[in-house]
Enzyme design. Sequence first.
Site, short mmCIF file in Angstrom:
data_model
loop_
_atom_site.label_atom_id
_atom_site.label_comp_id
_atom_site.label_asym_id
_atom_site.label_seq_id
_atom_site.Cartn_x
_atom_site.Cartn_y
_atom_site.Cartn_z
N ARG A 253 -18.56 -1.77 8.75
CA ARG A 253 -17.22 -1.61 9.31
C ARG A 253 -17.06 -0.23 9.94
O ARG A 253 -17.55 0.74 9.39
CB ARG A 253 -16.18 -1.78 8.18
CG ARG A 253 -15.63 -3.18 8.09
CD ARG A 253 -14.81 -3.39 6.86
NE ARG A 253 -13.73 -2.43 6.67
CZ ARG A 253 -12.83 -2.49 5.68
NH1 ARG A 253 -12.90 -3.48 4.81
NH2 ARG A 253 -11.88 -1.61 5.56
N ARG B 214 0.82 -1.21 0.00
CA ARG B 214 0.00 0.00 0.00
C ARG B 214 0.86 1.26 0.00
O ARG B 214 0.34 2.35 0.10
CB ARG B 214 -0.89 0.00 1.23
CG ARG B 214 -2.37 0.03 0.89
CD ARG B 214 -3.15 -0.25 2.15
NE ARG B 214 -4.52 0.12 2.06
CZ ARG B 214 -5.52 -0.75 2.12
NH1 ARG B 214 -5.29 -2.03 2.20
NH2 ARG B 214 -6.75 -0.33 2.11
P1 AMP Z 1 -8.96 -2.72 3.77
O1 AMP Z 1 -9.77 -3.84 4.35
O2 AMP Z 1 -8.08 -3.14 2.67
O3 AMP Z 1 -9.83 -1.52 3.42
O4 AMP Z 1 -7.99 -2.21 4.94
C1 AMP Z 1 -8.52 -1.72 6.16
C2 AMP Z 1 -7.45 -1.00 6.95
O5 AMP Z 1 -6.39 -1.91 7.29
C3 AMP Z 1 -6.74 0.14 6.24
O6 AMP Z 1 -7.47 1.36 6.29
C4 AMP Z 1 -5.43 0.22 7.04
O7 AMP Z 1 -5.66 0.82 8.31
C5 AMP Z 1 -5.14 -1.25 7.28
N1 AMP Z 1 -4.31 -1.83 6.19
C6 AMP Z 1 -4.71 -2.70 5.25
N2 AMP Z 1 -3.69 -3.02 4.42
C7 AMP Z 1 -2.63 -2.32 4.86
C8 AMP Z 1 -1.28 -2.19 4.42
N3 AMP Z 1 -0.80 -2.85 3.35
N4 AMP Z 1 -0.46 -1.37 5.12
C9 AMP Z 1 -0.89 -0.70 6.19
N5 AMP Z 1 -2.16 -0.76 6.66
C10 AMP Z 1 -3.02 -1.55 6.00
#
Ligand code: AMP
Length: 211
Positions: A159, A87
């Site tokens: 969420r 990311r």
């Molecule tokens: P997502 O489910 O992909 O929307 O991710 C939810 C949250 O998890 C994000 O807003 C970040 O806080 C954290 N997160 C997910 N992937 C990453 C990553 N590769 N690096 C850092 N934080 C992450």
Amino acid sequence: MNLILFGPPGVGKGTQGERIATDKGMAHLAMGDLLRAAVRDKTDAGIKAKGFMDAGKLVPDMVVVAMIEEKIVADAEDGFLLDGFPRNVTQAEALAVMLKKHDLKIDRTIFMDAPEENLINRLCGRLICRACGFGFHRQYSPPLKSGLCDRCDGELYQREDDREDVIANRLQVYREQTAPLLNYYQHQEGFFKLDAGGEMDAVYAALQKLV
Ligand code: AMP
């Protein structure tokens, strides 16, 4: 085959990634899901991650890199799809080192994009099953019975980070930290762009062609 799907929050990486991974028999490694499981289980990584996630910020690189390496190694045999990792450019560089170390390579890196208006609509209306993780949308794919999962009758929830104020932070973090990945990957072999602004099945058909 090993794949990376990246793009803004709400673009459909999770939905499309799960579908293609199931079709192709690959492991779907969704960083957000791994982190939410760690938070739920109160592991050391989960305890460190929670505050960042609630605020819509990125969890520190060291935490996510260690978590994903373990999964990649475990699932390397049948292939894997990375969703939500890397990311930022630091994570992409750490991934390159990790792949080299384990003698693995990425076959396709797919950048999914959609207009910001679509992203916000998708995120605001999203509902997830607490039991099986299946996703619904209040407007575009509502459950048959209000509040309950069609697949397993589990309870649906929104969420914490799909609230409008947190969504704004997540999009800002995306623009500042994740969007630069486009420069990092776009000249590498196996890079493709996928317009993910359309209807779910049409996006999936386009994704299938790339894979
Ligand atoms: P997502 O489910 O992909 O929307 O991710 C939810 C949250 O998890 C994000 O807003 C970040 O806080 C954290 N997160 C997910 N992937 C990453 C990553 N590769 N690096 C850092 N934080 C992450």
